[in-house]
Design an enzyme around this catalytic site. Structure first.
Site, mmCIF file in Angstrom:
data_model
loop_
_atom_site.group_PDB
_atom_site.id
_atom_site.type_symbol
_atom_site.label_atom_id
_atom_site.label_comp_id
_atom_site.label_asym_id
_atom_site.label_seq_id
_atom_site.Cartn_x
_atom_site.Cartn_y
_atom_site.Cartn_z
ATOM 1 N N GLY A 12 0.787 -1.231 0.000
ATOM 2 C CA GLY A 12 0.000 0.000 0.000
ATOM 3 C C GLY A 12 0.818 1.279 0.000
ATOM 4 O O GLY A 12 0.319 2.341 0.381
ATOM 5 N N SER A 13 2.070 1.208 -0.464
ATOM 6 C CA SER A 13 2.863 2.442 -0.456
ATOM 7 C C SER A 13 2.279 3.463 -1.437
ATOM 8 O O SER A 13 2.324 4.670 -1.175
ATOM 9 C CB SER A 13 4.337 2.165 -0.745
ATOM 10 N N ARG A 58 -13.668 -13.075 -1.266
ATOM 11 C CA ARG A 58 -14.006 -13.385 -2.662
ATOM 12 C C ARG A 58 -15.534 -13.371 -2.868
ATOM 13 O O ARG A 58 -16.025 -12.900 -3.877
ATOM 14 C CB ARG A 58 -13.396 -14.751 -3.000
ATOM 15 N N LEU A 85 -4.862 -6.987 -7.123
ATOM 16 C CA LEU A 85 -4.508 -8.121 -7.981
ATOM 17 C C LEU A 85 -5.677 -8.954 -8.499
ATOM 18 O O LEU A 85 -5.474 -9.845 -9.309
ATOM 19 C CB LEU A 85 -3.494 -9.023 -7.256
ATOM 20 N N ILE A 88 -11.334 -7.246 -12.176
ATOM 21 C CA ILE A 88 -12.553 -6.481 -11.846
ATOM 22 C C ILE A 88 -13.741 -7.082 -12.605
ATOM 23 O O ILE A 88 -13.706 -7.182 -13.834
ATOM 24 C CB ILE A 88 -12.377 -4.994 -12.224
ATOM 25 N N ASN A 102 -5.983 1.851 -13.187
ATOM 26 C CA ASN A 102 -4.988 0.955 -12.598
ATOM 27 C C ASN A 102 -3.593 1.504 -12.874
ATOM 28 O O ASN A 102 -3.377 2.184 -13.875
ATOM 29 C CB ASN A 102 -5.121 -0.438 -13.232
ATOM 30 N N HIS A 104 0.269 0.035 -13.520
ATOM 31 C CA HIS A 104 1.022 -1.195 -13.782
ATOM 32 C C HIS A 104 2.508 -0.832 -13.858
ATOM 33 O O HIS A 104 2.877 0.153 -14.506
ATOM 34 C CB HIS A 104 0.553 -1.846 -15.089
ATOM 35 N N ASP A 145 -4.731 -5.495 -17.708
ATOM 36 C CA ASP A 145 -3.720 -4.564 -18.240
ATOM 37 C C ASP A 145 -3.930 -4.160 -19.700
ATOM 38 O O ASP A 145 -2.975 -3.853 -20.403
ATOM 39 C CB ASP A 145 -2.304 -5.160 -18.091
ATOM 40 N N GLU A 174 6.174 5.942 -9.798
ATOM 41 C CA GLU A 174 4.770 5.832 -9.354
ATOM 42 C C GLU A 174 4.443 6.932 -8.351
ATOM 43 O O GLU A 174 3.406 7.601 -8.472
ATOM 44 C CB GLU A 174 4.521 4.453 -8.739
HETATM 45 C C1 GAR Z 1 3.073 -1.258 -7.579
HETATM 46 O O1 GAR Z 1 4.368 -1.238 -8.108
HETATM 47 C C2 GAR Z 1 2.053 -1.417 -8.689
HETATM 48 O O2 GAR Z 1 2.450 -0.830 -9.885
HETATM 49 C C3 GAR Z 1 1.998 -2.914 -8.826
HETATM 50 O O3 GAR Z 1 2.050 -3.403 -7.516
HETATM 51 C C4 GAR Z 1 2.865 -2.520 -6.735
HETATM 52 C C5 GAR Z 1 2.128 -2.230 -5.442
HETATM 53 O O4 GAR Z 1 2.975 -1.602 -4.540
HETATM 54 N N1 GAR Z 1 0.798 -3.330 -9.496
HETATM 55 C C6 GAR Z 1 0.756 -4.395 -10.295
HETATM 56 O O5 GAR Z 1 1.718 -5.106 -10.502
HETATM 57 C C7 GAR Z 1 -0.606 -4.651 -10.943
HETATM 58 N N2 GAR Z 1 -0.502 -5.606 -11.980
HETATM 59 P P1 GAR Z 1 2.369 -0.894 -3.256
HETATM 60 O O6 GAR Z 1 1.426 -1.896 -2.573
HETATM 61 O O7 GAR Z 1 3.537 -0.594 -2.377
HETATM 62 O O8 GAR Z 1 1.646 0.335 -3.695
#
Ligand code: GAR
EC number: 2.1.2.2
Length: 191
Positions: A12-13, A58, A85, A88, A102, A104, A145, A174
Site C-alpha cells: 500500500g505504499s 471473494r 490483484l 474487476i 490501474n 502497472h 492490463d 509511481e
Molecule cells: C506497484 O508497483 C504497482 O504498480 C503494482 O504493484 C505494486 C504495489 O505496490 N501493481 C501491479 O503489478 C498490478 N498488476 P504498493 O502496494 O507498495 O503500492
C-alpha cells in the site's frame, strides 16, 4: 469534494502516497480503501493515516450487486487500483464506466497480463535485458492490463540493475506521477 476510493492488495505504499498527497492538496479525498487481503500492509498504513479501510472476501467481491451498492454509496469520482490483484468483474465496470483506473509497473503492452505483477514484472524486465522500463496508468477493462492508456513514464535500466533496484526506480516514478495523474483526471469535465 471529489471522492477517491482505492483498492489495494499489498503493502500500500502507493495508497499511502495518494492519501497523503490529497490530504495536503485538499482538492480531493480518499474516502475509503478496500483490500482483499487480511494481512495487507495497506491496512496498517490506513490506520496510521486515519483513513477508513475495509477487508472483503471473494464472496463479497463476486456478489457484485452488493459490492456495487457499497461503492455506489460512497459516490466515488474515481476508483483507483493501487497494487490490486483481482480481476474487476464486468458488473463493476458497467456500474462505473470510465471511472476505474490501474497502475502497472511496466511500459504496457510489455510485461502485462495475468500473473504479471510486482517483482515478477521487474525480474522479466531484467531477464530480457531491457534498456528501459517504466509505469503505465490506464483505464480498466475486462482484460488484465489492456484498457486505454492514460499516461506512461520511463526510466532507464542499467546493466548493473537487478529486480530490486528496478522496482525502486519504478516505485519512484509511481510516487511522482500517480497522484498528479489522478488529480488531472478529477479536474477533467464530467468527473
Ligand atoms: C506497484 O508497483 C504497482 O504498480 C503494482 O504493484 C505494486 C504495489 O505496490 N501493481 C501491479 O503489478 C498490478 N498488476 P504498493 O502496494 O507498495 O503500492
Amino acid at each position: 469534494m471529489k471522492q477517491i476510493v482505492i483498492l489495494a492488495s499489498g503493502s500500500g505504499s502507493n495508497a499511502e502516497n495518494i492519501i497523503s498527497f490529497f490530504k495536503e492538496k485538499g482538492s480531493a479525498e480518499v474516502s475509503a480503501v478496500f483490500t482483499n487481503k487480511k494481512t495487507a500492509g495497506v491496512l496498517e498504513r490506513c490506520d496510521r493515516l486515519k483513513t477508513a479501510a475495509f477487508y472483503f472476501n471473494r464472496t463479497a467481491f463476486s456478489d457484485s450487486d452488493g459490492f456495487v451498492k457499497l461503492l455506489k454509496g460512497l459516490n466515488p469520482d474515481l476508483i483507483v487500483l493501487a497494487g490490486f490483484l483481482w480481476k474487476i468483474p464486468t458488473s463493476l465496470l458497467k456500474a462505473f464506466p470510465n471511472t476505474i483506473i490501474n497502475i502497472h509497473p511496466s511500459l504496457l503492452p510489455k510485461y502485462g497480463g495475468k500473473g504479471m505483477y510486482g517483482a515478477k514484472v521487474h525480474q522479466a524486465v531484467r531477464e530480457n535485458l531491457e534498456s528501459e522500463t517504466g509505469i503505465t496508468i490506464h483505464y480498466v477493462n475486462e482484460n488484465y492490463d489492456e484498457g486505454a492508456i492514460i499516461f506512461q513514464a520511463k526510466t532507464r535500466v542499467e546493466p548493473s540493475d537487478d529486480a530490486d533496484s528496478i522496482a525502486k526506480k519504478v516505485h519512484e516514478l509511481e510516487y511522482e506521477h500517480f497522484p498528479r495523474v489522478i488529480e488531472k483526471l478529477l479536474l477533467k469535465d464530467g468527473k
